[in-house]
Structure formats: C-alpha cells, structure tokens
Scaffold this active site. Structure first.
Site, PDB file in Angstrom:
ATOM      1  CG  ASP A 125       1.415   0.964  11.981  1.00  0.00           C
ATOM      2  OD1 ASP A 125       1.497   0.512  10.825  1.00  0.00           O
ATOM      3  OD2 ASP A 125       1.052   0.292  12.957  1.00  0.00           O
ATOM      4  CG  HIS A 143      -1.395  -1.449   2.476  1.00  0.00           C
ATOM      5  ND1 HIS A 143      -2.689  -1.609   2.893  1.00  0.00           N
ATOM      6  CD2 HIS A 143      -1.404  -1.734   1.148  1.00  0.00           C
ATOM      7  CE1 HIS A 143      -3.447  -1.991   1.882  1.00  0.00           C
ATOM      8  NE2 HIS A 143      -2.690  -2.077   0.804  1.00  0.00           N
TER       9      HIS A 143
HETATM   10  O1  F6P Z   1       0.494  -3.942   6.322  1.00  0.00           O
HETATM   11  C1  F6P Z   1       1.828  -4.115   6.062  1.00  0.00           C
HETATM   12  C2  F6P Z   1       2.147  -5.556   5.786  1.00  0.00           C
HETATM   13  O2  F6P Z   1       3.477  -5.678   5.480  1.00  0.00           O
HETATM   14  C3  F6P Z   1       1.389  -6.152   4.649  1.00  0.00           C
HETATM   15  O3  F6P Z   1       1.947  -5.878   3.420  1.00  0.00           O
HETATM   16  C4  F6P Z   1       1.451  -7.577   5.029  1.00  0.00           C
HETATM   17  O4  F6P Z   1       0.457  -8.322   4.441  1.00  0.00           O
HETATM   18  C5  F6P Z   1       1.312  -7.541   6.522  1.00  0.00           C
HETATM   19  O5  F6P Z   1       1.919  -6.359   6.910  1.00  0.00           O
HETATM   20  C6  F6P Z   1       1.870  -8.768   7.208  1.00  0.00           C
HETATM   21  O6  F6P Z   1       3.228  -8.942   6.925  1.00  0.00           O
HETATM   22  P1  F6P Z   1       3.778 -10.338   6.489  1.00  0.00           P
HETATM   23  O7  F6P Z   1       2.918 -10.790   5.342  1.00  0.00           O
HETATM   24  O8  F6P Z   1       5.193 -10.125   6.102  1.00  0.00           O
HETATM   25  O9  F6P Z   1       3.634 -11.235   7.693  1.00  0.00           O
END
Ligand code: F6P
Length: 486
Positions: free
Chosen positions: A364, A157
């Site tokens: 991003d 992602h």
């Molecule tokens: O979209 C990137 C990402 O790291 C996802 O993998 C993740 O679910 C989201 O952002 C939120 O990050 P975190 O779970 O570390 O708060």
C-alpha cells in the site's frame, strides 16, 4: 499562485456522504481551504468525441470543483483497462493480474490528452498544476505539448515498485519518459522514490543528481512527501460520532465483547483474504478468544467490472461465510462483513469503538485508514493498531504492532496480543503514533508539496509562462489515429 489540482476521483465535500478511497477524503479539506480548483471525473461519460466536453462546476470552500464527463469511447479502456488492469496491479507488485491491450493504452492516452485540453480553461499566468495518481502519468507531457510552461507537479498515492516489476507494464518506458514533463514528482516513501530513481538510471540511462533528473523537458525533482491526515479534526469527529445511530447500535450489540475493525476498498492489494484467514487461525488456536473478540470488516466495492475484483468479492464472501459457519454460535457472529461505504464521521466513531484496528495490506502506498484509526482513539483507553509492514504508514507508525500479512500464524498471534495488551503499553504506543501524526499532517503535506513546486519555477530558466487569453481550446479534438503510441 493559482493552483489547479487534478485527480480521477473527486469528492463533493458532503460530510455525511460515503467516500471511497483515501485520496478524495484526504484532499477534500485541504483543497477546500486552499482556494484551489479541483478538477476530476464526474463518474459519467459522454458520447460524441467532437462535441464540447461537459464540466459541472460548483463552489468548494474557498475554491471550486470541476467535474468532467469523460469520453464514452475511451472511459472503459482508460479506467478499467489501462489504469486499473495494467498500472494498478503492477504498482502493487501483482503483474500476474495485468490484463490489458493496445486499445486500452490508446484510451488511457486519449483521456490524458482530453484532460489536458480541458485544463487549459483554468490556466492563468500564475497557475501551477498538481496532478494526482497513476491515472494521469502522461498528463504533464500532454500539457507541455499544448504549450503549457507553468510548473506541473505530480504525486503518486500508490507504491512505485522495483524496476523489474515496472518493466511488466506495457509501454512503461514511454510512460516514465512522459512523467519527466513534471517539474516535481512526489512519492509516499523513500523506497518508492529510490525505485523510481533506479528505473531512471538503469532503464532510461539518465543521470540523477541530488534527486534531480534532466530530460528533454528540462529538470524534474524527485522527492518524498508522506501524506497525512488532520488528526485533531478526526479526533473531534470521533468524539462527536459517539451518539450517531450506527455507532451506538454497534456499541450496544457488543455486550462487552472486544471488537477488531478493518476498513478497506475491496481490493486484492488490501490483503483481505489473508486477514480473514488470520482471524480463522486465531479462533482455532485460541478458542478462548471466540466470543471474546469479533471482527467488523467493511469492504467497500470499487472497480467491480474488472474480473480480478469480481473474483475477489466472491472468494471473500465465501471465506467469511465458511469462517462464520465454523466458529459462529446461535448468538455470536465472528465476522460482520459489510460491502458498503460509510461517511468519514461514522467511520471515526466506528474506529473509536474498536479495541483493535487491523490494517494489513500486501502492499500500500500509505494507507490513511491506519492513521485515522489512531487519531480516532480515546486517549485514556486507546486501541491497538495491527499494521502491515508493507504499508507506507509503517514507516511513521512504527509503534503499531507490525505484521507480515503473508504470515497467517504470525498475524493470528499478533491480533491476540493486541486484544490483551495492557493499558500502559497501549497508551505508550498510541502516544508515540499520535506525535507522528501531529508532525506530518495533511496540511503540512499540501504546503510542503506546493512550496516545493513553486521553487521549481526558479530552476526552469527560459520557461516563460504561457497565458491563454480565452478558453477556446475547450472543445475536444479527438485523435483519429493511435500511431503516436507505441
Ligand atoms: O488511493 C488510490 C486510489 O486509487 C485513488 O487514486 C482512488 O481515488 C482510490 O484509490 C479509489 O479508487 P477508485 O476511484 O478506483 O474506486
């Protein structure tokens, strides 16, 4: 086909619960409909590596959600350590923020191995696994080590940067080699895909032909799958949210003044400091815009235990307070700054209330907020999206006002342009973006990936499916040496 989707963060699908991060919000509706099993972290940890891992399993639409307690001894090293203090900064081209250790890497590999063992419970002969994101780069290799022969796909992602930047990640070579256990490796943009292929050929010396690479695991296909949203559903949510108390209170508080909105996780990749500086510059250089436009910045904290995130939170709080102190009036606050999350429904209503959406990350993968802001607009009077050219979304949403988030003056001027844009131009830009959203929905993304993953089965001569008769591999076996990790 029986699909098992894996990600670190999962969502329980409660419409009114806040959701952090685009991944869980994006996956929820499609996983619900597909009947897949979605496996991820419960967010809790469990002591005692030799005891049986605990999974809470509940129904999720036509499928199920399985939330695992991860091993307490390794969770910190895995999540805060290697995933978010080595991989995340590097993937966002911030190798200067890498802070990690051999122990973190060991824990990262242990959690990947733990997840692999847990997944065997869901394996049937016709199962395909779809692993999400940088938390589980090595999960495919762990599954192969356990004898899994079914198709395994991986989707990243985040961005995949230039090979020199990836070279800053300790154990990068071992990790990329492990990724080749995946039959299909998906990226958000062509640049990410090209960077990955460049690494494979230049650093690993592998031949990549027609985006297919051959390794000791067999062949892996490398392909672009830009993630989308459900624009129709989001538009409906935005209309419905009009009367939500939070949305009506916001509307009433504006007294005819225009609103710009930013919604981000509180993360250094999101360019929040630069964004606030751009608003500061705009109000300084164009004082007529004071009281004419304000900013609502929602910055949802995550990964707060990591120093870089704590520092950013303090820096931003101070900066917002300085800017408000400089430009505020007794009855006007330039920036409303909120450190909490909102449900998708409320967010849809907030986006529709704002005349300008500011999505200005430094780097991003995609940025679904950009797509959601567009989908939430009133077709008769749409707002303007100000979008960083370093967000994956800029490839599709090219009629947004594209900005360089490092150019504060340029951003300030562009935000001012957005505020005063004519209705005709706003509609022309918005309609072009909506057409893109409709041609690349989340449903399409999901189907395209799963179809491509299924097709890889036919390329894997000699890979007979392995059937695990009973889930006896469920108890965790912990490795007592880290010698296998270099
Ligand atoms: O979209 C990137 C990402 O790291 C996802 O993998 C993740 O679910 C989201 O952002 C939120 O990050 P975190 O779970 O570390 O708060």
């Amino acid at each position: 086909m029986n699909l098992v989707v894996v990600s670190n963060r999962v969502s329980r699908g409660k419409a009114n619960e806040p959701m952090t991060g685009g991944l869980a919000a994006a996956l929820l509706p499609v996983v619900e409909k597909s009947g897949a099993i979605w496996v991820g972290s419960s967010g809790r940890v469990r002591e005692g590596a030799h005891k049986e891992p605990f999974a809470e399993i509940e129904a999720l639409g036509a499928g199920a959600l399985a939330m695992l307690d991860l091993p307490a001894a390794h969770y910190g090293g895995y999540y805060e350590g290697f995933a978010n203090s080595a991989l995340w900064p590097a993937l966002h081209s911030r190798t200067d923020l890498i802070r990690t250790s051999q122990d973190d890497y060991f824990s990262y590999r242990e959690v990947n191995a733990f997840m692999a063992k847990a997944l065997l419970r869901f394996q049937k002969s016709e199962t395909a696994f779809w692993i999400q994101d940088y938390h589980f780069l090595a999960l495919g290799a762990e599954l192969r080590d356990l004898g899994v022969k079914q198709p395994i796909g991986f989707f990243l992602h985040t961005p995949w940067p230039d090979r020199a930047v990836i070279g800053g990640v300790p154990h990068h070579r071992e990790l990329v080699e492990a990724m080749l256990a995946y039959n299909l490796i998906g990226f958000q943009t062509q640049d990410d895909c090209d960077n990955f292929i460049d690494y494979l050929s230049q650093d690993l010396g592998l031949d990549v032909e027609n985006r297919v690479v051959t390794s000791r695991y067999g062949t892996s296909q490398v392909k672009v799958f830009p993630i989308g949203i459900d624009p129709q559903k989001f538009a409906e949510q935005a209309v419905k949210a009009f009367s939500h108390p939070d949305v009506s209170r916001l509307r009433r508080s504006l007294h005819g003044e225009k609103l710009a909105i930013g919604v981000d996780r509180l993360d250094y990749s999101k360019g929040l400091v630069n964004r606030v500086n751009a608003f500061d510059r705009m109000w300084t250089q164009q004082p007529a815009l004071a009281r004419a436009v304000s900013l609502l910045q929602i910055a949802t904290p995550s990964r707060g235990a990591i120093e870089a995130y704590g520092n950013l939170q303090s820096e931003l709080a101070k900066l917002v307070s300085d800017v408000n102190g400089r430009h505020g009036e007794v009855d006007w606050t330039p920036i409303r700054y909120l450190n909490k999350g909102f449900s998708q429904t409320v967010l849809a209503g907030l986006y529709r209330t704002a005349q300008v959406g500011v999505v200005t990350p430094l780097h991003d993968g995609m940025n679904l907020v950009a797509k959601e802001y567009v989908a939430a607009q009133n077709p008769a009077d749409p707002g303007v999206l100000v979008l960083s050219k370093f967000a994956g979304a800029a490839n599709e949403l090219d009629t947004a006002l594209l900005v360089n988030p490092h150019d504060i003056d340029g951003m300030a001027r562009t935000i001012a342009t957005a505020v005063s844009m004519s209705l005709a131009e706003r509609r022309m830009r918005w309609e072009a973006m909506m057409a893109k959203l409709h041609s690349g929905t989340i449903q399409q993304w999901f189907t395209d990936f799963v179809d491509a993953l299924q097709e890889t089965q036919f390329d894997k001569a000699g890979c007979e499916p392995v059937v695990v008769e009973s889930p006896t591999l469920w108890p965790l076996r912990s490795a007592n040496s880290n010698a296998r990790y270099h």
